[in-house]
Design an enzyme around this catalytic site. Structure first.
Site, PDB file in Angstrom:
ATOM      1  N   LEU A 219       0.667  -1.235   0.034  1.00 56.78           N
ATOM      2  CA  LEU A 219      -0.083   0.007  -0.087  1.00 56.78           C
ATOM      3  C   LEU A 219       0.871   1.269  -0.116  1.00 56.78           C
ATOM      4  O   LEU A 219       0.222   2.453  -0.109  1.00 56.78           O
ATOM      5  CB  LEU A 219      -0.932   0.007   1.140  1.00 56.78           C
TER       6      LEU A 219
ATOM      7  N   CYS B 183      28.466   1.293 -10.919  1.00 56.04           N
ATOM      8  CA  CYS B 183      29.286  -0.145 -10.328  1.00 56.04           C
ATOM      9  C   CYS B 183      29.446  -1.075 -11.340  1.00 56.04           C
ATOM     10  O   CYS B 183      30.486  -0.705 -11.894  1.00 56.04           O
ATOM     11  CB  CYS B 183      28.256  -0.956  -9.157  1.00 56.04           C
TER      12      CYS B 183
ATOM     13  N   HIS C 295      27.778   3.194  -5.838  1.00 56.38           N
ATOM     14  CA  HIS C 295      26.248   3.661  -6.278  1.00 56.38           C
ATOM     15  C   HIS C 295      25.857   4.687  -5.976  1.00 56.38           C
ATOM     16  O   HIS C 295      25.235   5.075  -4.920  1.00 56.38           O
ATOM     17  CB  HIS C 295      25.251   2.449  -5.472  1.00 56.38           C
TER      18      HIS C 295
ATOM     19  N   GLU D 149      23.566   6.502  -6.969  1.00 55.23           N
ATOM     20  CA  GLU D 149      22.276   6.641  -7.059  1.00 55.23           C
ATOM     21  C   GLU D 149      21.612   6.577  -5.534  1.00 55.23           C
ATOM     22  O   GLU D 149      20.461   7.261  -5.295  1.00 55.23           O
ATOM     23  CB  GLU D 149      21.432   5.463  -7.847  1.00 55.23           C
TER      24      GLU D 149
HETATM   25  N1  GLN Z   1      29.164  -7.668  -9.478  1.00 52.88           N
HETATM   26  C1  GLN Z   1      29.791  -6.712  -9.525  1.00 52.88           C
HETATM   27  C2  GLN Z   1      30.735  -6.773  -8.152  1.00 52.88           C
HETATM   28  O1  GLN Z   1      30.621  -7.514  -7.168  1.00 52.88           O
HETATM   29  C3  GLN Z   1      29.215  -5.205  -9.461  1.00 52.88           C
HETATM   30  C4  GLN Z   1      28.490  -5.388  -8.303  1.00 52.88           C
HETATM   31  C5  GLN Z   1      27.438  -4.052  -8.318  1.00 52.88           C
HETATM   32  O2  GLN Z   1      26.903  -3.541  -9.474  1.00 52.88           O
HETATM   33  N2  GLN Z   1      26.897  -3.677  -7.161  1.00 52.88           N
HETATM   34  O3  GLN Z   1      31.865  -6.056  -8.115  1.00 52.88           O
END
Ligand code: GLN
Length: 546
Positions: A19, A384, A508, A510
């Site tokens: 929800l 990544c 990351h 993001e």
């Molecule tokens: N698989 C890759 C690593 O372990 C990238 C990981 C990811 O994109 N979070 O380094």
């Protein structure tokens, strides 16, 4: 100075899952924050996993990572995006963490010969935990979102702990989120809400506020019925309608007077909310000045949009920052592999993004998309795995290192341009063992990254096991790949192309993009997409992108 008394607001969901409790929790938190209060959310998840790190994004959506490296439920992404602040790992309570704690204590003999019970030991642990979060963070309010649905076996003991806390503390408000089905237009059914509230009451909790989800606007008649049957004033029944953007909900609840009801219950001062900036950003999303930017996300879990929720939201923030609309195309990387020419699929886009990921499926499709972006000067952003594959693509097609790869996907590659981090080799356990959390990196002047962050040092969050193999960095650089940022220990953190917009990060990025402070590289990416839009792309297959 007397100890500050943190107030608690509990958000439960009933009738069914999905929800949007996380959005409601974040919206209530925002309305308090906009009045100058210090607000901290807690999420309880009933599962017995210690954290989310070992869960499949196909089933559970994205794994969110906090600064301190804790792997948490994706609701934390919503909290941080709304509240514009980074939260500590202690805000995530799971069944697994609780039981682990209890069992460790029992093994140490800390219960002094007593039998260890749900009440008072487990419930006592929960009460102490949530109060500690209030103290540690000097919080005016701790919002506690109870995962799952009222009546579930998994969260029963947690709700019991909150009932006890309410009795002892008496400084709490309970908000129940419900669903109002309609059999035909205008015929709203409040019975499930009535029964769900009765269920909560049978657990010793009377909700102070009821918020309803439904297909149409909540009718006055429904409101009256809910009030009558559920012991909640009509003014304390709120509508959470279908919205174009989740960021609108704080504004909607503000208009309906939610704060006044909380103020009444918790004896709060009459304060105006400052939501001007928020309002401006929401307007940019709802009525952007410029037509939509088309961004292709080439991924592996594209059938489950929640798997990339932070990436999607970071694009929303970036688009709002450049006052443009946004149209995301979800492209399954393994589908690209079946095509001779990826231009068929990718030509309509103003930007291409390859997000994070694990496992071999779709890897070659992602590399094809990156090659297409480089050769056709389509703006590219890699996150990544998106950086690792940018490097693989460059090694193969610019440095002529045939069959270059990451050892994650090809153990026997002649050119392991991406290889396991040294500290990962000895690890045999899965949970919590990657390179996790926020790390500083040094950004080199004169790069796109430096211009975006306007800083020499940047801190972003990580979750990976592999990195750019240091033995190949010189060769890549000699062929024109720019290393724009590095970790103090030498790990390549960001890379760029020279001739067109192409930036990738090992982090990351993001995860730290928020509506009020969008990720700087997402903003640059959107600017580049805006510049690129409408430009005829060169034919695919051309190999000299620069
Ligand atoms: N698989 C890759 C690593 O372990 C990238 C990981 C990811 O994109 N979070 O380094």
């Amino acid at each position: 100075m007397p100890e500050k008394k943190t107030k608690f607001i509990v958000i439960t969901g009933s009738i069914m899952s999905g929800l949007g409790k996380g959005i409601v929790t974040s919206s209530i938190a925002k309305l308090l924050q906009a009045r100058g209060f210090n607000v901290v959310p807690i999420k309880f998840d009933g599962y017995l996993n210690v954290d989310c790190g070992t869960m499949n994004p196909f089933r559970h959506g994205e794994v969110f990572v906090l600064d301190d490296g804790t792997e948490v439920d994706m609701d934390f992404g919503t909290y941080e995006r709304f509240l514009n602040k980074s939260l500590p790992g202690e805000c995530s309570i799971t069944g697994g963490k609780l039981f682990q704690k209890i069992i460790e204590k029992e093994r140490k003999g800390e219960y002094l010969g007593r039998d260890v019970q749900f009440v008072p030991h487990l419930t006592g642990e929960i009460k102490a935990w949530v109060q500690k979060v209030g103290r540690d963070n000097d919080a005016d309010f701790v919002l506690i979102e109870v995962g799952g649905t009222v009546g579930d076996l998994e969260n029963g003991y947690f709700i019991e702990a909150l009932r006890q806390l309410h009795f002892e503390h008496n400084n709490m408000a309970f908000v129940q989120l419900t669903y109002i089905p309609s059999l035909s237009v205008g015929e709203q059914k409040t019975k499930p809400t009535q029964q769900a509230t009765r269920l909560l009451q049978s657990l010793g909790i009377q909700p102070d506020i009821i918020i309803t989800r439904e297909q149409e606007k909540l009718t006055e008649e429904s409101k009256k019925k809910i009030s009558l049957y559920c012991n909640v004033a009509e003014e304390a029944v709120f509508d959470d309608p279908l919205l174009q953007t989740v960021y609108e909900l704080p504004l909607i609840l503000e208009k309906q007077g939610l704060y006044a009801q909380l103020a009444k219950k918790l004896d709060l001062p009459n304060k105006e909310a400052d939501l001007k900036e928020w309002h401006k950003n929401v307007t940019h999303i709802l009525q952007p000045k410029d037509r939509p930017l088309k961004i292709a996300i080439v991924g592996k879990y594209t059938a489950v949009k929640d798997a990339y929720i932070s990436v999607k939201e970071a694009l929303v923030h970036g688009a709002a920052a450049v006052n443009s609309g946004l149209e995301i195309g979800w492209i399954e990387a393994s589908d690209l592999e079946k095509l001779g020419d990826v231009a068929e699929v990718l030509a309509p886009y103003d930007g291409i993004l390859v997000p994070g990921g694990f496992g071999e499926r779709g890897i070659e499709g992602k590399i094809m998309a990156i090659r297409y972006a480089r050769e056709n000067k389509v703006p590219y952003l890699g996150l990544c795995l998106g950086l690792q594959l940018m490097v693989v693509e460059y090694a193969r097609y610019k440095c002529n290192l045939a069959n270059a790869n990451s050892t994650e996907f090809d153990k026997k590659t002649p050119h392991p341009v991406i290889d396991m981090l040294p500290e990962q080799h000895q690890i045999s356990k899965m949970g919590g063992t990657m390179r996790l959390g926020a790390y500083d990196c040094k950004v080199n002047a004169g790069t796109v990254a430096h211009a975006a962050y306007k800083s020499d040092t940047v801190s972003e969050r990580h979750r990976h096991r592999y990195e750019v193999n240091p033995n190949y960095v010189k060769e890549l650089e000699d062929h024109g790949l720019v290393v724009s940022a590095t970790h103090p220990k030498g790990v390549v953190e960001m890379t760029e192309w020279k001739g067109s917009f192409g930036v990738a990060t090992q982090a990351h990025i993001e995860l730290k993009s928020r509506l009020e402070t969008p990720g700087p590289l997402f903003v640059e990416f959107m600017k580049a997409a805006k510049d690129f839009r409408g430009k005829p792309s060169k034919s695919a297959g051309e190999t000299h992108g620069e």
